[in-house]
Scaffold this motif. Structure first.
Motif, PDB file in Angstrom:
ATOM      1  N   SER A  72       2.142   2.385   1.802  1.00 26.59           N
ATOM      2  CA  SER A  72       1.329   1.831   0.721  1.00 26.59           C
ATOM      3  C   SER A  72      -0.130   1.629   1.107  1.00 26.59           C
ATOM      4  O   SER A  72      -0.948   1.266   0.266  1.00 26.59           O
ATOM      5  N   GLU A  85       2.664  -3.999  -2.328  1.00 23.75           N
ATOM      6  CA  GLU A  85       3.976  -4.149  -2.941  1.00 23.75           C
ATOM      7  C   GLU A  85       4.543  -5.545  -2.674  1.00 23.75           C
ATOM      8  O   GLU A  85       3.985  -6.317  -1.892  1.00 23.75           O
ATOM      9  N   GLU A  86       5.656  -5.847  -3.296  1.00 19.87           N
ATOM     10  CA  GLU A  86       6.315  -7.124  -3.066  1.00 19.87           C
ATOM     11  C   GLU A  86       7.058  -7.102  -1.731  1.00 19.87           C
ATOM     12  O   GLU A  86       7.466  -6.056  -1.238  1.00 19.87           O
ATOM     13  N   LYS A  94      10.008  -7.195   0.723  1.00 16.95           N
ATOM     14  CA  LYS A  94      11.380  -6.733   0.572  1.00 16.95           C
ATOM     15  C   LYS A  94      12.274  -7.471   1.566  1.00 16.95           C
ATOM     16  O   LYS A  94      12.119  -7.302   2.782  1.00 16.95           O
TER      17      LYS A  94
END
Length: 220
Positions: free
Chosen positions: A173, A205-206, A208
């Motif tokens: 990312s 991103e979130e 994980k």
């Protein structure tokens, strides 16, 4: 051509193949001959079975430069290679069981990565004036955590630390925007880091929530 007019078969090539991103796989030896493997795909299929790859092997890379091997003729006798599926090449020191991440070898050579339950490794780094952290890549269950040693005497700006993490983590990312604890809570400054603990580098991103330690850290 030989005197009898028969083409000599290419000599056999002995190669060692490692699993991409596996820091503890010892490597598997293969004898590659034109008679045994008619195509490069046939060789990759044999590698998939022999190294027990989680996914079908579709690419071979040189272990240091990460250069992709495109055909059987590119294999060199006595050389080592890294087998991967469709994921990106993981840059590890495979010849030494991959325990050192080549992107951070200078900083990690002082001591092997500790676990959060061990004080022997971190003790030696304390003597050198370092705090020591281990960092996973968000959502990546193929790569071991990389080491992050920080000086106890020199405070680090948080933006500088995130830039260092970006270089070491090499996330799909892009840049590392935050550092999280294993429970997903975000760390907002260096003073919140706990020596010897594990963290997760996260991009846009979130976070994980995955069993990073259980799957990527060997249990003694």
């Amino acid at each position: 051509m030989s005197p009898r007019g028969v083409a000599l078969a290419p000599p056999a090539k002995n190669v060692v193949v490692y699993r991409n991103g596996d820091p503890f796989f010892p490597g598997r030896k293969f004898v590659v001959t034109q008679r045994r493997f008619l195509t490069f795909e046939a060789f990759l299929n044999e590698v998939t079975k022999s190294i027990h790859a989680p996914l079908a092997v579709r690419n071979l890379y040189t272990p240091r430069q990460g250069r992709r091997v495109a055909e059987l003729g590119d294999l060199q006798d006595g050389c080592q290679y890294v087998a991967a599926g469709m994921e990106r090449f993981k840059r590890l020191d495979y010849s030494n069981r991959g325990r050192k991440d080549l992107r951070g070898m200078r900083s990690s050579q002082a001591s092997p990565p500790p676990t959060s339950h061990s004080s022997r490794s971190t003790g030696s780094l304390h003597a050198l004036g370092c705090f020591y952290y281990s960092v996973f890549r968000n959502g990546d269950l193929l790569s071991p955590p990389f080491p992050l040693p920080l000086s106890r005497s020199t405070p680090v700006q948080w933006d500088t630390l995130l830039a260092t993490l970006t270089e070491k983590a090499d996330l799909h990312s892009g840049a590392v925007n935050k550092l999280c604890r294993l429970d997903g809570t975000q760390v907002s400054g260096e003073e919140e880091l706990v020596n010897g603990d594990y963290y997760v580098a996260v991009g846009n991103e979130e976070y994980k929530r995955l069993p990073y330690v259980e799957l990527l850290v060997p249990q003694d």
